[in-house]
Design an enzyme around this catalytic site. Structure first.
Site, short mmCIF file in Angstrom:
data_model
loop_
_atom_site.label_atom_id
_atom_site.label_comp_id
_atom_site.label_asym_id
_atom_site.label_seq_id
_atom_site.Cartn_x
_atom_site.Cartn_y
_atom_site.Cartn_z
N GLN A 101 0.86 -1.19 0.00
CA GLN A 101 0.00 0.00 0.00
C GLN A 101 0.89 1.24 0.00
O GLN A 101 1.57 1.53 0.99
CB GLN A 101 -0.93 0.05 1.22
CG GLN A 101 -1.91 1.23 1.06
CD GLN A 101 -2.74 1.51 2.26
OE1 GLN A 101 -2.23 1.60 3.37
NE2 GLN A 101 -4.04 1.69 2.06
N TYR A 174 -5.34 11.22 4.32
CA TYR A 174 -3.92 11.40 3.97
C TYR A 174 -3.80 12.18 2.65
O TYR A 174 -4.79 12.66 2.12
CB TYR A 174 -3.21 10.04 3.93
CG TYR A 174 -3.13 9.39 5.30
CD1 TYR A 174 -2.34 9.95 6.30
CD2 TYR A 174 -3.88 8.25 5.60
CE1 TYR A 174 -2.29 9.37 7.57
CE2 TYR A 174 -3.82 7.67 6.87
CZ TYR A 174 -3.03 8.23 7.85
OH TYR A 174 -2.97 7.68 9.10
N ARG A 223 -7.44 2.78 -2.72
CA ARG A 223 -8.27 2.76 -1.51
C ARG A 223 -8.88 4.12 -1.28
O ARG A 223 -8.18 5.14 -1.19
CB ARG A 223 -7.44 2.35 -0.30
CG ARG A 223 -8.31 2.20 0.93
CD ARG A 223 -7.60 1.46 2.03
NE ARG A 223 -8.34 0.27 2.36
CZ ARG A 223 -8.57 -0.14 3.62
NH1 ARG A 223 -8.08 0.51 4.64
NH2 ARG A 223 -9.28 -1.22 3.85
#
Ligand SMILES: Cc1cc2nc3c(=O)[nH]c(=O)nc-3n(C[C@H](O)[C@H](O)[C@H](O)COP(=O)(O)O)c2cc1C
Length: 366
Positions: A101, A174, A223
């Site tokens: 990721q 983020y 994601r």
């Protein structure tokens, strides 16, 4: 209840999975100096041995000075790659599949961080840290381009050490999510705008650059979440139409699969339908999706940060939605931190052997 649908194979491009169970990406902070240790490799290997179809690594930092906020977060560049190559090999030896990721934290740094420290200047779309306010300065065009290049370089490294797919962290508040969110992206150039489609462009360009780096066959997964760690009630898309405009730039850029992060997978996304987030994203994009959020547990993930016990819960509703075709894969987070054998126990119907646990399991890599 039959769990057979969870154990049907799944194929996308070069990725063949024996079942539908995915290990959710989970930061563990056991990589001093950014290098995953042998214990980290063994931790992921145990999940492969335990029958997980696809393992997502914890968030791992791209090569930008302030892509991560703690030294123990793993790097996906430099010496970090040595540790990751060891982990990928360990998973493959156990017959598993693994995808890193790729992560950049953006403005999410501990209090007291100097955002203008010349050694580690912080990257943010608009110099804003939600909800607190001003933090750092807007990224220059050069910084934006260099960040896109750093995502692509990390993906190239991933392919070189045998990654089975790429997962881009664009969720939970983020950096990429800071571009999506109107509260933190106030840019008036090509990386911002009043429409969510405009704010989706940064994610789309990251996907395009990764595609150019890894070629046509390696699956690219992104994601997404509506919720932010800065505001659990935040929503990027309040209607299906808005969600469509959020997703389209990423679909056009060539993403293969959307990883749809929710805290409770059974919650409907919009009024008038019981479809969850992954269900709507699949319906609107026409692409396969992953659902996540309290699978197999009686409490949502924030309980990990309290003293509450997490007990096993039935998965009937999950199976019902999977069989209905709402989503294609199911990511499991905490239940897999607490029990590397979770998938095997589910497959073999050993429900009474599922474990109750609490946050103390975070202290070591079991
Ligand atoms: C300890 C911990 C660390 C996490 N770290 C990440 C991360 O690095 N990247 C990410 O996308 N999600 C992260 N998450 C969210 C999980 O991937 C998952 O979406 C969430 O825990 C919900 O799944 P669960 O209810 O099965 O635990 C983390 C969650 C936990 C509990």
């Amino acid at each position: 209840m039959s769990v057979a649908s969870l154990f049907k194979p799944f194929q996308i491009k070069s990725l063949s999975l024996p079942n539908r169970i995915v290990m959710a990406p989970m930061t563990r902070s056991f990589s001093p100096g950014g290098i995953p240790t042998e214990d980290v490799a063994a931790y992921y290997r145990r999940r492969a041995e335990g029958g997980v179809g696809l393992i997502f690594t914890e968030g791992t930092a791209i090569e930008r000075p302030a892509a991560k906020s703690r030294d123990e977060h793993p790097d996906f560049h430099g010496h970090g790659l040595t540790g990751w190559a060891r982990a990928f090999d360990a998973v493959h030896e156990a017959g598993g599949r693994i995808a890193p990721q790729l992560w950049h934290v953006g403005a999410v740094h501990p209090d007291g961080t100097d955002p203008d420290d010349p050694a580690r200047p912080v990257d943010t779309p608009s110099g804003i840290r939600a909800p607190a306010g001003a933090f750092g300065r807007p990224m220059s065009e050069e910084a934006v381009q260099d960040t896109i290049d750093a995502f692509a370089a990390a993906a190239r490294h991933a392919a070189a050490i045998g990654a089975d797919a790429i997962n881009i962290h664009a969720a939970h508040g983020y950096l990429i999510d800071q571009f999506f969110w109107a509260l933190t992206n106030r840019r008036e150039d090509a990386w911002g705008g009043t429409d969510i489609a405009d704010r989706s462009r940064f994610a789309a360009e990251v996907i395009r650059a990764i595609r150019a780096a890894v070629g046509p066959d390696l699956p690219i997964i992104i994601r997404l979440s509506q919720w932010k760690q800065q505001d659990y009630t935040a929503r990027l898309a309040t209607t299906p139409d808005e969600m469509q405009r959020w997703l389209d730039p990423m679909t056009d850029a060539g993403v293969d699969l959307f990883d749809c992060s929710q805290r409770r997978f059974w919650e409907p996304e919009f009024e008038g339908s019981d479809l969850n987030f992954a269900g709507w994203v699949k319906k609107l994009s026409g692409l396969p999706t992953i659902t996540v959020g309290s699978v197999g547990l009686n409490a949502e993930f924030l309980t990990f940060f309290t003293d509450q016990k997490m007990r096993p819960a039935p998965i009937d509703e999950l199976v019902r939605r999977l069989e209905r075709g709402d989503f294609d894969l199911v990511a499991v987070g905490r239940a897999l931190i607490g029990d590397p054998q979770w998938a095997t126990k589910i497959r073999e119907g050993r429900f009474s052997e599922l474990v109750t646990f609490d946050r103390s399991v975070l202290k070591t890599l079991i």
